[in-house]
Design a protein around this motif. Structure first.
Motif, PDB file in Angstrom:
ATOM      1  N   MET A   1       0.841  -1.189   0.000  1.00  0.00           N
ATOM      2  CA  MET A   1       0.000   0.000   0.000  1.00  0.00           C
ATOM      3  C   MET A   1       0.881   1.245   0.000  1.00  0.00           C
ATOM      4  SD  MET A   1      -2.800   1.270   2.794  1.00  0.00           S
ATOM      5  CE  MET A   1      -1.690   2.126   3.882  1.00  0.00           C
ATOM      6  N   ALA A   2       0.500   2.223  -0.755  1.00  0.00           N
ATOM      7  CA  ALA A   2       1.257   3.470  -0.851  1.00  0.00           C
ATOM      8  C   ALA A   2       0.804   4.485   0.184  1.00  0.00           C
ATOM      9  CB  ALA A   2       1.108   4.061  -2.253  1.00  0.00           C
ATOM     10  N   GLY A   3      -0.134   4.105   1.029  1.00  0.00           N
ATOM     11  CA  GLY A   3      -0.673   5.028   2.021  1.00  0.00           C
ATOM     12  C   GLY A   3       0.215   5.118   3.253  1.00  0.00           C
ATOM     13  N   LEU A   4      -0.420   5.243   4.403  1.00  0.00           N
ATOM     14  CA  LEU A   4       0.299   5.439   5.655  1.00  0.00           C
ATOM     15  C   LEU A   4      -0.116   4.398   6.681  1.00  0.00           C
ATOM     16  CD1 LEU A   4      -0.215   9.304   5.950  1.00  0.00           C
ATOM     17  CD2 LEU A   4       1.874   8.135   5.279  1.00  0.00           C
ATOM     18  N   THR A   5       0.745   4.186   7.670  1.00  0.00           N
ATOM     19  CA  THR A   5       0.441   3.344   8.818  1.00  0.00           C
ATOM     20  C   THR A   5       0.329   4.246  10.049  1.00  0.00           C
ATOM     21  OG1 THR A   5       2.760   3.009   9.404  1.00  0.00           O
ATOM     22  CG2 THR A   5       1.777   1.433   7.818  1.00  0.00           C
ATOM     23  N   VAL A   6      -0.153   3.667  11.137  1.00  0.00           N
ATOM     24  CA  VAL A   6      -0.183   4.425  12.393  1.00  0.00           C
ATOM     25  C   VAL A   6       1.234   4.842  12.775  1.00  0.00           C
ATOM     26  CG1 VAL A   6      -0.683   4.277  14.867  1.00  0.00           C
ATOM     27  CG2 VAL A   6      -2.348   3.408  13.211  1.00  0.00           C
ATOM     28  N   GLU A   7       2.183   3.951  12.580  1.00  0.00           N
ATOM     29  CA  GLU A   7       3.577   4.275  12.895  1.00  0.00           C
ATOM     30  C   GLU A   7       4.069   5.450  12.055  1.00  0.00           C
ATOM     31  OE1 GLU A   7       2.375   1.208  12.303  1.00  0.00           O
ATOM     32  OE2 GLU A   7       2.625   0.279  14.263  1.00  0.00           O
ATOM     33  N   ASP A   8       3.665   5.478  10.774  1.00  0.00           N
ATOM     34  CA  ASP A   8       4.023   6.615   9.915  1.00  0.00           C
ATOM     35  C   ASP A   8       3.440   7.909  10.468  1.00  0.00           C
ATOM     36  OD1 ASP A   8       5.355   4.995   8.019  1.00  0.00           O
ATOM     37  OD2 ASP A   8       3.514   4.719   6.840  1.00  0.00           O
ATOM     38  N   LEU A   9       2.185   7.853  10.892  1.00  0.00           N
ATOM     39  CA  LEU A   9       1.544   9.064  11.423  1.00  0.00           C
ATOM     40  C   LEU A   9       2.250   9.554  12.686  1.00  0.00           C
ATOM     41  CD1 LEU A   9      -2.278   8.392  10.927  1.00  0.00           C
ATOM     42  CD2 LEU A   9      -0.787   9.912   9.601  1.00  0.00           C
ATOM     43  N   VAL A  10       2.668   8.643  13.535  1.00  0.00           N
ATOM     44  CA  VAL A  10       3.392   9.040  14.750  1.00  0.00           C
ATOM     45  C   VAL A  10       4.720   9.686  14.375  1.00  0.00           C
ATOM     46  CG1 VAL A  10       4.508   8.193  16.861  1.00  0.00           C
ATOM     47  CG2 VAL A  10       2.222   7.362  16.230  1.00  0.00           C
ATOM     48  N   GLU A  11       5.393   9.154  13.374  1.00  0.00           N
ATOM     49  CA  GLU A  11       6.654   9.759  12.918  1.00  0.00           C
ATOM     50  C   GLU A  11       6.408  11.143  12.315  1.00  0.00           C
ATOM     51  OE1 GLU A  11      10.646  10.387  12.349  1.00  0.00           O
ATOM     52  OE2 GLU A  11       9.627   8.930  13.622  1.00  0.00           O
ATOM     53  N   VAL A  12       5.344  11.281  11.533  1.00  0.00           N
ATOM     54  CA  VAL A  12       4.988  12.599  10.991  1.00  0.00           C
ATOM     55  C   VAL A  12       4.726  13.570  12.137  1.00  0.00           C
ATOM     56  CG1 VAL A  12       3.222  13.882   9.705  1.00  0.00           C
ATOM     57  CG2 VAL A  12       4.127  11.742   8.776  1.00  0.00           C
ATOM     58  N   ALA A  13       4.028  13.114  13.152  1.00  0.00           N
ATOM     59  CA  ALA A  13       3.749  13.969  14.309  1.00  0.00           C
ATOM     60  C   ALA A  13       5.043  14.388  14.994  1.00  0.00           C
ATOM     61  CB  ALA A  13       2.831  13.241  15.292  1.00  0.00           C
ATOM     62  N   ARG A  14       5.975  13.466  15.169  1.00  0.00           N
ATOM     63  CA  ARG A  14       7.260  13.794  15.804  1.00  0.00           C
ATOM     64  C   ARG A  14       8.014  14.852  15.001  1.00  0.00           C
ATOM     65  NH1 ARG A  14       8.070   7.890  16.673  1.00  0.00           N
ATOM     66  NH2 ARG A  14       7.457   7.550  18.817  1.00  0.00           N
ATOM     67  N   ARG A  15       8.026  14.665  13.689  1.00  0.00           N
ATOM     68  CA  ARG A  15       8.771  15.597  12.838  1.00  0.00           C
ATOM     69  C   ARG A  15       8.071  16.943  12.702  1.00  0.00           C
ATOM     70  NH1 ARG A  15      12.126  12.691   8.275  1.00  0.00           N
ATOM     71  NH2 ARG A  15      12.729  10.817   9.399  1.00  0.00           N
ATOM     72  N   THR A  16       6.766  16.956  12.857  1.00  0.00           N
ATOM     73  CA  THR A  16       5.995  18.189  12.687  1.00  0.00           C
ATOM     74  C   THR A  16       5.864  18.969  13.990  1.00  0.00           C
ATOM     75  OG1 THR A  16       4.708  17.134  10.927  1.00  0.00           O
ATOM     76  CG2 THR A  16       3.777  19.129  11.902  1.00  0.00           C
TER      77      THR A  16
ATOM     78  N   ALA B   1      -8.666   7.191  11.481  1.00  0.00           N
ATOM     79  CA  ALA B   1      -8.468   8.081  10.327  1.00  0.00           C
ATOM     80  C   ALA B   1      -7.958   7.294   9.129  1.00  0.00           C
ATOM     81  CB  ALA B   1      -7.501   9.211  10.679  1.00  0.00           C
ATOM     82  N   LEU B   2      -7.032   6.378   9.375  1.00  0.00           N
ATOM     83  CA  LEU B   2      -6.505   5.552   8.291  1.00  0.00           C
ATOM     84  C   LEU B   2      -7.549   4.568   7.775  1.00  0.00           C
ATOM     85  CD1 LEU B   2      -2.920   4.856   9.642  1.00  0.00           C
ATOM     86  CD2 LEU B   2      -3.597   6.466   7.842  1.00  0.00           C
ATOM     87  N   ALA B   3      -8.338   4.021   8.672  1.00  0.00           N
ATOM     88  CA  ALA B   3      -9.403   3.099   8.252  1.00  0.00           C
ATOM     89  C   ALA B   3     -10.431   3.829   7.390  1.00  0.00           C
ATOM     90  CB  ALA B   3     -10.070   2.485   9.481  1.00  0.00           C
ATOM     91  N   ARG B   4     -10.723   5.056   7.728  1.00  0.00           N
ATOM     92  CA  ARG B   4     -11.679   5.837   6.933  1.00  0.00           C
ATOM     93  C   ARG B   4     -11.193   5.997   5.501  1.00  0.00           C
ATOM     94  NH1 ARG B   4     -13.612  12.082   7.966  1.00  0.00           N
ATOM     95  NH2 ARG B   4     -15.322  12.049   6.453  1.00  0.00           N
ATOM     96  N   VAL B   5      -9.911   6.257   5.333  1.00  0.00           N
ATOM     97  CA  VAL B   5      -9.333   6.439   4.003  1.00  0.00           C
ATOM     98  C   VAL B   5      -9.556   5.200   3.136  1.00  0.00           C
ATOM     99  CG1 VAL B   5      -7.133   6.686   2.779  1.00  0.00           C
ATOM    100  CG2 VAL B   5      -7.625   8.130   4.758  1.00  0.00           C
ATOM    101  N   GLU B   6      -9.470   4.034   3.753  1.00  0.00           N
ATOM    102  CA  GLU B   6      -9.570   2.772   3.020  1.00  0.00           C
ATOM    103  C   GLU B   6     -10.955   2.140   3.095  1.00  0.00           C
ATOM    104  OE1 GLU B   6      -6.420   0.254   4.325  1.00  0.00           O
ATOM    105  OE2 GLU B   6      -4.878   1.651   3.679  1.00  0.00           O
ATOM    106  N   ALA B   7     -11.931   2.865   3.597  1.00  0.00           N
ATOM    107  CA  ALA B   7     -13.267   2.305   3.799  1.00  0.00           C
ATOM    108  C   ALA B   7     -13.908   1.826   2.497  1.00  0.00           C
ATOM    109  CB  ALA B   7     -14.164   3.352   4.461  1.00  0.00           C
TER     110      ALA B   7
END
Length: 122
Positions: free
Chosen positions: A1-16, A32-38
């Motif tokens: 999948m080219a999307g994101l994981t929860v771990e990716d979101l946590v890393e984005v949060a750390r960097r942001t 939020a991720l489940a909604r994207v793939e609903a």
């Protein structure tokens, strides 16, 4: 999948937001991720990349999964999602702030309206 994981979101949060960012509710990140793939009735609920990104932005901005820094995080996570899906965001900083503010204040309530704004700046 080219999307994101929860771990990716946590890393984005750390960097942001910063290395000491605190996730208020990891379930909101997962939702939020489940909604994207609903999927419903055999079809993707959000069939296009812009609609998927809009759903992600709406979910992250309105549910506030972090203790603080949710506005910039919601936008950066959306921009990362778009880039991973091959459609880098082209919003200026001011346009991104306006978009997230419009989502948070209810001026943009639907995924379709948010997706139109994302496409308008492409």
């Amino acid at each position: 999948m080219a999307g994101l994981t929860v771990e990716d979101l946590v890393e984005v949060a750390r960097r942001t937001v910063g290395p000491d960012v605190r996730v208020r509710d990891v379930g909101l990140l997962s939702a939020a991720l489940a909604r994207v793939e609903a999927r419903a009735l055999g079809e993707d609920v959000y069939p296009g990349v812009d609609e998927q990104a809009a759903a992600l932005l709406h979910s992250l901005a309105t549910t506030a999964p972090l203790e603080h820094g949710n506005r910039p995080f919601a936008w950066v996570a959306t921009a990362v999602y778009l880039a991973r899906r091959g459609r880098p965001a082209t919003l200026t900083d001011a346009q991104a702030v306006d978009l997230v503010t419009d989502v948070l204040t209810g001026r943009l309530e639907s995924v379709a309206a948010i997706a139109r704004r994302l496409r308008a700046t492409a």
